[in-house]
Design an enzyme around this catalytic site. Structure first.
Site, PDB file in Angstrom:
ATOM      1  N   ARG A   1       0.308   5.724 -14.618  1.00  0.00           N
ATOM      2  CA  ARG A   1      -0.614   5.594 -13.542  1.00  0.00           C
ATOM      3  C   ARG A   1      -1.428   6.853 -13.265  1.00  0.00           C
ATOM      4  O   ARG A   1      -2.656   7.019 -13.074  1.00  0.00           O
ATOM      5  CB  ARG A   1      -0.134   4.768 -12.433  1.00  0.00           C
ATOM      6  CG  ARG A   1       0.027   3.235 -12.895  1.00  0.00           C
ATOM      7  CD  ARG A   1       0.963   2.738 -11.862  1.00  0.00           C
ATOM      8  NE  ARG A   1       0.301   2.562 -10.414  1.00  0.00           N
ATOM      9  CZ  ARG A   1       0.927   2.387  -9.364  1.00  0.00           C
ATOM     10  NH1 ARG A   1       2.190   2.364  -9.293  1.00  0.00           N
ATOM     11  NH2 ARG A   1       0.325   2.034  -8.422  1.00  0.00           N
TER      12      ARG A   1
ATOM     13  N   ARG B   1       7.225   1.968  -1.434  1.00  0.00           N
ATOM     14  CA  ARG B   1       6.360   0.866  -1.235  1.00  0.00           C
ATOM     15  C   ARG B   1       7.029  -0.363  -1.234  1.00  0.00           C
ATOM     16  O   ARG B   1       7.661  -0.703  -2.269  1.00  0.00           O
ATOM     17  CB  ARG B   1       5.225   1.013  -2.034  1.00  0.00           C
ATOM     18  CG  ARG B   1       4.218  -0.091  -1.746  1.00  0.00           C
ATOM     19  CD  ARG B   1       2.895   0.112  -2.000  1.00  0.00           C
ATOM     20  NE  ARG B   1       2.461   0.425  -3.495  1.00  0.00           N
ATOM     21  CZ  ARG B   1       1.268   1.015  -3.885  1.00  0.00           C
ATOM     22  NH1 ARG B   1       0.438   1.188  -3.197  1.00  0.00           N
ATOM     23  NH2 ARG B   1       1.302   1.260  -5.088  1.00  0.00           N
TER      24      ARG B   1
ATOM     25  N   ARG C   1     -13.247   3.395 -10.420  1.00  0.00           N
ATOM     26  CA  ARG C   1     -11.983   4.183 -10.874  1.00  0.00           C
ATOM     27  C   ARG C   1     -12.710   4.997 -12.457  1.00  0.00           C
ATOM     28  O   ARG C   1     -11.732   5.672 -12.847  1.00  0.00           O
ATOM     29  CB  ARG C   1     -11.050   3.310 -11.165  1.00  0.00           C
ATOM     30  CG  ARG C   1      -9.761   3.327 -10.341  1.00  0.00           C
ATOM     31  CD  ARG C   1      -8.823   2.458 -10.705  1.00  0.00           C
ATOM     32  NE  ARG C   1      -7.470   2.601 -10.495  1.00  0.00           N
ATOM     33  CZ  ARG C   1      -6.788   2.029  -9.530  1.00  0.00           C
ATOM     34  NH1 ARG C   1      -7.588   1.135  -8.576  1.00  0.00           N
ATOM     35  NH2 ARG C   1      -5.512   2.087  -9.373  1.00  0.00           N
TER      36      ARG C   1
ATOM     37  N   LYS D   1      -4.633   4.840   0.413  1.00  0.00           N
ATOM     38  CA  LYS D   1      -5.790   4.149   0.427  1.00  0.00           C
ATOM     39  C   LYS D   1      -5.991   2.763   1.301  1.00  0.00           C
ATOM     40  O   LYS D   1      -6.494   2.492   2.048  1.00  0.00           O
ATOM     41  CB  LYS D   1      -6.598   4.038  -1.012  1.00  0.00           C
ATOM     42  CG  LYS D   1      -6.759   5.357  -1.497  1.00  0.00           C
ATOM     43  CD  LYS D   1      -7.415   5.292  -2.820  1.00  0.00           C
ATOM     44  CE  LYS D   1      -6.702   4.510  -3.880  1.00  0.00           C
ATOM     45  NZ  LYS D   1      -5.238   4.817  -4.260  1.00  0.00           N
TER      46      LYS D   1
ATOM     47  N   ARG E   1       6.182  -3.672  -6.159  1.00  0.00           N
ATOM     48  CA  ARG E   1       5.432  -3.917  -7.384  1.00  0.00           C
ATOM     49  C   ARG E   1       6.048  -3.613  -8.566  1.00  0.00           C
ATOM     50  O   ARG E   1       6.745  -2.310  -8.726  1.00  0.00           O
ATOM     51  CB  ARG E   1       4.247  -3.186  -6.944  1.00  0.00           C
ATOM     52  CG  ARG E   1       3.053  -3.751  -6.277  1.00  0.00           C
ATOM     53  CD  ARG E   1       1.872  -2.943  -5.768  1.00  0.00           C
ATOM     54  NE  ARG E   1       1.291  -2.463  -6.833  1.00  0.00           N
ATOM     55  CZ  ARG E   1       0.084  -1.743  -6.478  1.00  0.00           C
ATOM     56  NH1 ARG E   1      -0.386  -1.451  -5.649  1.00  0.00           N
ATOM     57  NH2 ARG E   1      -0.339  -0.773  -7.703  1.00  0.00           N
TER      58      ARG E   1
HETATM   59  P1  ADP Z   1      -2.463   3.296  -2.148  1.00  0.00           P
HETATM   60  O1  ADP Z   1      -3.411   1.964  -1.591  1.00  0.00           O
HETATM   61  O2  ADP Z   1      -3.344   4.467  -1.992  1.00  0.00           O
HETATM   62  O3  ADP Z   1      -1.851   3.116  -3.655  1.00  0.00           O
HETATM   63  P2  ADP Z   1      -0.641   2.433  -0.120  1.00  0.00           P
HETATM   64  O4  ADP Z   1      -1.788   2.248   1.198  1.00  0.00           O
HETATM   65  O5  ADP Z   1      -0.286   1.145  -0.642  1.00  0.00           O
HETATM   66  O6  ADP Z   1      -1.372   3.432  -1.090  1.00  0.00           O
HETATM   67  O7  ADP Z   1       0.384   3.614   0.397  1.00  0.00           O
HETATM   68  C1  ADP Z   1       1.544   3.708  -0.509  1.00  0.00           C
HETATM   69  C2  ADP Z   1       2.794   3.742   0.208  1.00  0.00           C
HETATM   70  O8  ADP Z   1       2.668   5.007   1.249  1.00  0.00           O
HETATM   71  C3  ADP Z   1       3.067   2.588   1.143  1.00  0.00           C
HETATM   72  O9  ADP Z   1       4.590   2.285   1.134  1.00  0.00           O
HETATM   73  C4  ADP Z   1       2.742   3.154   2.385  1.00  0.00           C
HETATM   74  O10 ADP Z   1       3.377   2.149   3.637  1.00  0.00           O
HETATM   75  C5  ADP Z   1       3.035   4.542   2.621  1.00  0.00           C
HETATM   76  N1  ADP Z   1       2.096   5.312   3.383  1.00  0.00           N
HETATM   77  C6  ADP Z   1       0.553   5.116   3.569  1.00  0.00           C
HETATM   78  N2  ADP Z   1       0.106   6.244   4.334  1.00  0.00           N
HETATM   79  C7  ADP Z   1       1.166   6.707   4.676  1.00  0.00           C
HETATM   80  C8  ADP Z   1       1.174   7.780   5.781  1.00  0.00           C
HETATM   81  N3  ADP Z   1       0.269   8.504   6.147  1.00  0.00           N
HETATM   82  N4  ADP Z   1       2.570   8.386   5.749  1.00  0.00           N
HETATM   83  C9  ADP Z   1       3.469   7.984   5.417  1.00  0.00           C
HETATM   84  N5  ADP Z   1       3.635   6.893   4.342  1.00  0.00           N
HETATM   85  C10 ADP Z   1       2.332   6.241   4.336  1.00  0.00           C
HETATM   86  P1  AMP Z   2      -4.004  -0.569  -7.194  1.00  0.00           P
HETATM   87  O1  AMP Z   2      -3.438  -1.593  -6.533  1.00  0.00           O
HETATM   88  O2  AMP Z   2      -5.362   0.144  -6.965  1.00  0.00           O
HETATM   89  O3  AMP Z   2      -2.839   0.300  -7.578  1.00  0.00           O
HETATM   90  O4  AMP Z   2      -4.193  -1.040  -8.865  1.00  0.00           O
HETATM   91  C1  AMP Z   2      -3.407  -1.748  -9.821  1.00  0.00           C
HETATM   92  C2  AMP Z   2      -3.633  -1.820 -11.158  1.00  0.00           C
HETATM   93  O5  AMP Z   2      -4.636  -2.644 -11.272  1.00  0.00           O
HETATM   94  C3  AMP Z   2      -4.052  -0.677 -11.735  1.00  0.00           C
HETATM   95  O6  AMP Z   2      -3.078   0.391 -12.141  1.00  0.00           O
HETATM   96  C4  AMP Z   2      -5.247  -0.908 -12.793  1.00  0.00           C
HETATM   97  O7  AMP Z   2      -4.467  -1.485 -13.933  1.00  0.00           O
HETATM   98  C5  AMP Z   2      -5.925  -2.369 -12.206  1.00  0.00           C
HETATM   99  N1  AMP Z   2      -6.903  -1.960 -11.731  1.00  0.00           N
HETATM  100  C6  AMP Z   2      -7.330  -2.045 -10.041  1.00  0.00           C
HETATM  101  N2  AMP Z   2      -8.390  -1.498  -9.856  1.00  0.00           N
HETATM  102  C7  AMP Z   2      -9.138  -0.949 -11.055  1.00  0.00           C
HETATM  103  C8  AMP Z   2     -10.193  -0.859 -11.422  1.00  0.00           C
HETATM  104  N3  AMP Z   2     -11.351  -0.399 -10.602  1.00  0.00           N
HETATM  105  N4  AMP Z   2     -10.644  -0.313 -12.736  1.00  0.00           N
HETATM  106  C9  AMP Z   2      -9.508  -0.422 -13.710  1.00  0.00           C
HETATM  107  N5  AMP Z   2      -8.381  -1.086 -13.557  1.00  0.00           N
HETATM  108  C10 AMP Z   2      -8.206  -1.379 -11.965  1.00  0.00           C
END
Ligand code: ADP
Ligand code: AMP
Length: 231
Positions: free
Chosen positions: A182, A138, A99, A24, A171
């Site tokens: 999660r 990541r 969420r 995302k 992270r």
């Molecule tokens: P989210 O925001 O849904 O938690 P991220 O955008 O941070 O996900 O992506 C999670 C991991 O997957 C990151 O390391 C990113 O570089 C990788 N990633 C994102 N999109 C793709 C894709 N289409 N193919 C392979 N790896 C991806």
């Molecule tokens: P994310 O970066 O989206 O994976 O969010 C990291 C962490 O932040 C999550 O695991 C939650 O603990 C908190 N968080 C982010 N967005 C929300 C939300 N909309 N509602 C509740 N907790 C959130």
């Protein structure tokens, strides 16, 4: 600037919905840049509060590190404040918000108050093995928020951000112990939003397992289709 390069002027509320690691954030940055609207990641906002050691950050930190969800009232207060800023007037791309069902209900009210129509909800569909691969690999830049993957999207120099030369970090909640809780939180509290928005006729499923550029094309096509349906 020629028209093809000019950011499209939108007044759009876009929501990216999907499990952690679905891609995302990666896609939200691209779509937001293309549309000239802010990328609003509640996860990034909380991480910033934790880094600045604010009162909100101190409340959120242990919950985030355990893989739970921060209470709705704290999330909603933070989002309401953010939406008051002028850069949100033409729209925004939400990533990781809403969420829970109460967050979604409240967001509906906020959007109506700000004169936005129904949101466009993009649902990222990806299987568990790929989620685990993406989360464990990541790597992030603390300074500019760039998102990398050790194998599928590595920086030019290992461990160093391409944009600003900062050292990348992993992270705390991308550790194997925290990924389980999660995902549980996603399936229990967030996945019901898929039905909630599907029933409203505003949700588009996209196959998120492909390469970044392939997924980006699917996202743009889904947003364009939703826009023309709304007109
Ligand atoms: P989210 O925001 O849904 O938690 P991220 O955008 O941070 O996900 O992506 C999670 C991991 O997957 C990151 O390391 C990113 O570089 C990788 N990633 C994102 N999109 C793709 C894709 N289409 N193919 C392979 N790896 C991806
Ligand atoms: P994310 O970066 O989206 O994976 O969010 C990291 C962490 O932040 C999550 O695991 C939650 O603990 C908190 N968080 C982010 N967005 C929300 C939300 N909309 N509602 C509740 N907790 C959130």
């Amino acid at each position: 600037m020629d028209d093809a390069k000019r950011p499209q002027q939108l007044r759009l509320a876009v929501i990216f919905l999907g499990p952690p690691g679905a891609g995302k954030g990666t896609q939200a940055k691209k779509l937001a840049a293309k549309c000239g609207v802010p990328h609003l990641s509640t996860g990034d906002m909380f991480r910033e509060h934790v880094m600045q050691d604010t009162e909100l950050g101190r409340l959120a930190k242990p919950i985030m590190h355990a893989g739970g969800l921060v209470p709705d009232e704290l999330v909603l207060g933070m989002v309401a404040d953010r939406l008051k800023r002028q850069d949100c007037e033409r729209g925004f791309v939400f990533d990781g918000f809403p969420r829970t069902l109460p967050q979604a209900d409240q967001l509906g009210k906020i959007l109506a108050e700000h004169g936005f129509g129904k949101p466009i909800v993009i649902h990222f569909v990806v299987d568990r093995d790929e989620i685990l691969r993406r989360l464990t690999g990541r790597r992030m830049c603390r300074d500019c928020g760039a998102i990398y993957h050790q194998y599928s999207n590595p920086p030019r120099v290992p461990g160093i951000c391409d944009n600003d030369g900062s050292t990348l970090y992993q992270r705390v909640d991308d550790s194997e112990e925290v990924i389980g809780p999660r995902l549980d939180a996603f399936f229990k509290q967030t996945e019901p939003l898929v039905k909630y928005y599907r029933d409203q006729g505003v949700l588009a499923d996209i196959e998120a397992a492909g390469e970044v550029e392939t997924v980006a094309r699917s996202v743009r096509a889904a947003v364009a289709a939703a826009k023309s349906k709304a007109q």
